[in-house]
Design a protein around this motif. Structure first.
Motif, PDB file in Angstrom:
ATOM      1  N   GLU A   1      -4.020  19.933 -59.442  1.00  0.00           N
ATOM      2  CA  GLU A   1      -4.464  19.246 -58.228  1.00  0.00           C
ATOM      3  C   GLU A   1      -4.895  20.234 -57.145  1.00  0.00           C
ATOM      4  O   GLU A   1      -5.599  19.863 -56.205  1.00  0.00           O
ATOM      5  CB  GLU A   1      -3.362  18.333 -57.708  1.00  0.00           C
TER       6      GLU A   1
ATOM      7  N   LEU B   1      -8.483  20.062 -57.877  1.00  0.00           N
ATOM      8  CA  LEU B   1      -9.120  18.750 -57.987  1.00  0.00           C
ATOM      9  C   LEU B   1      -9.316  18.054 -56.648  1.00  0.00           C
ATOM     10  O   LEU B   1     -10.291  17.305 -56.476  1.00  0.00           O
ATOM     11  CB  LEU B   1      -8.292  17.857 -58.925  1.00  0.00           C
ATOM     12  N   TRP B   2      -8.433  18.287 -55.682  1.00  0.00           N
ATOM     13  CA  TRP B   2      -8.577  17.565 -54.414  1.00  0.00           C
ATOM     14  C   TRP B   2      -9.872  17.939 -53.704  1.00  0.00           C
ATOM     15  O   TRP B   2     -10.412  17.149 -52.930  1.00  0.00           O
ATOM     16  CB  TRP B   2      -7.368  17.819 -53.515  1.00  0.00           C
TER      17      TRP B   2
ATOM     18  N   LEU C   1     -11.511  11.422 -61.693  1.00  0.00           N
ATOM     19  CA  LEU C   1     -10.158  11.664 -62.172  1.00  0.00           C
ATOM     20  C   LEU C   1      -9.974  11.148 -63.597  1.00  0.00           C
ATOM     21  O   LEU C   1      -9.260  11.764 -64.405  1.00  0.00           O
ATOM     22  CB  LEU C   1      -9.149  11.006 -61.231  1.00  0.00           C
TER      23      LEU C   1
ATOM     24  N   PRO D   1      -4.240  13.228 -63.088  1.00  0.00           N
ATOM     25  CA  PRO D   1      -3.913  13.858 -61.803  1.00  0.00           C
ATOM     26  C   PRO D   1      -3.071  12.944 -60.922  1.00  0.00           C
ATOM     27  O   PRO D   1      -3.206  11.724 -60.946  1.00  0.00           O
ATOM     28  CB  PRO D   1      -5.293  14.117 -61.179  1.00  0.00           C
TER      29      PRO D   1
ATOM     30  N   MET E   1      -2.365  15.816 -54.971  1.00  0.00           N
ATOM     31  CA  MET E   1      -3.659  16.129 -54.366  1.00  0.00           C
ATOM     32  C   MET E   1      -3.555  16.098 -52.845  1.00  0.00           C
ATOM     33  O   MET E   1      -4.108  16.961 -52.151  1.00  0.00           O
ATOM     34  CB  MET E   1      -4.728  15.151 -54.864  1.00  0.00           C
TER      35      MET E   1
ATOM     36  N   ARG F   1      -4.276  18.992 -49.972  1.00  0.00           N
ATOM     37  CA  ARG F   1      -5.151  18.733 -48.825  1.00  0.00           C
ATOM     38  C   ARG F   1      -4.433  19.139 -47.524  1.00  0.00           C
ATOM     39  O   ARG F   1      -4.998  19.796 -46.649  1.00  0.00           O
ATOM     40  CB  ARG F   1      -5.542  17.257 -48.775  1.00  0.00           C
TER      41      ARG F   1
END
Length: 332
Positions: free
Chosen positions: A253, A256-257, A266, A277, A282, A286
């Protein structure tokens, strides 16, 4: 790196271009031209060319920004060695540094800086904040899935969930209610901004701690760390990744975020990796990104500085990030 560069960046103080030319000779580059490239925010870059025509992308890193407790050289070397190893494992999208004649991925330039040399990639570079098309996102997610499935090289550092400069930020929040900050033109505005937002900043730090505790024990994979559009170059319609100084073992993550635009992205990642995920993790990354940015910008603007393009950009980024980080939570 790329051969279509644009941006604004102050020329670095304390970097002797004659010494830089001497360092490049270790890569067999007898540079007849060395053009400063005002791009990015963090490291310093030049385009080097020699009499035979080849060109290279040269990066000078400030080692104080690459590690903790004086280990910046070791941390950066491990990251560069990891990128080379990943490229050697068949990941063609990794734009890795070139080894010098002695097999090293970086050379010291004085006591504070280090030089790395990269191939100059012909493609379409992005910028931080750009929006990827659906096709670009899909291809980037597929690229990250391949990276995350790759066995980690022995040199791969572990990236902690907690923010290394957390203590310095807490100190700054506490100090913001006291005397005037006199580091430079943006020091006192930064103090006032932190003081006005102190309560909400403490709340977000507490939320971050809770999320870290909940995510501890998550599976770790090789992550890039910052696969945003500013570190992507589209080459014949497919992405490649630059700036591997943040590579490390972390939950997927972490990457991925910054890329996934919704459930379809996803789902595609889960299809390729067999791992779904976690939206909560995530969100952790962030929040971590924003907190680390605030910590770094506050530290810079509390320290001695002058009015420049860099400090103006740092101030603008700090105000934007604090505004986002402390915005009221909508209940709608």
């Amino acid at each position: 790196m790329v051969d279509n560069l644009a941006g604004m960046k102050d020329r670095p103080a304390g970097v002797d271009e004659r010494a830089l030319r001497d360092a490049l000779e270790k890569w067999g580059i007898g540079a007849v031209s060395l053009e400063y490239a005002p791009v990015g925010f963090g490291d310093y870059h030049w385009i080097a060319a020699d009499a035979d025509g080849p060109r290279w992308f040269v990066t000078v890193a400030d080692l104080a920004q690459k590690g903790q407790a004086g280990d910046g050289e070791s941390a950066l070397r491990r990251a560069m060695d990891t990128a080379v190893a990943l490229r050697g494992q068949g990941l063609d999208f990794v734009v890795a540094p070139l080894a010098d004649a002695g097999g090293e991925t970086l050379q010291l330039l004085g006591s504070r800086h280090a030089v790395s040399v990269f191939p100059l990639v012909s493609g379409r570079p992005g910028e931080f904040g750009d929006r990827l098309t659906a096709d670009e996102r899909r291809k980037t997610v597929e690229m990250l899935a391949e990276l995350h499935r790759t066995p980690p090289p022995a040199s791969t550092p572990v990236r902690p969930l907690r923010v290394p400069m957390r203590g310095r930020l807490e100190e700054a929040i506490e100090a913001s209610g006291g005397g005037v900050w006199r580091g430079g033109p943006y020091a006192e505005p930064a103090r006032a901004l932190v003081a006005d937002s102190a309560g909400r900043l403490r709340e977000r730090l507490a939320e971050f701690d809770r999320r870290v505790d909940e995510a501890s024990g998550a599976d770790l994979v090789v992550t890039h760390g910052e696969p945003h559009p500013g570190n992507l170059v589209m080459v014949e319609g497919s992405p490649v990744l630059v700036d591997w100084d943040t590579v490390g073992l972390a939950p997927p993550e972490r990457d991925l975020w910054l890329v996934a635009g919704g459930p379809d992205d996803l789902a595609r990642y889960a299809e390729l990796t067999g791992r779904r995920p976690d939206p909560e993790v995530m969100e952790l990354f962030r929040l971590r990104w924003a907190i680390e940015d605030v910590a770094l910008y506050v530290e810079d603007l509390r320290s001695p500085h002058e009015l420049s393009a860099d400090t103006r950009e740092a101030w603008e980024a700090l105000t934007d990030t604090v505004r986002e980080l402390t915005a009221p939570v909508s209940n709608s």
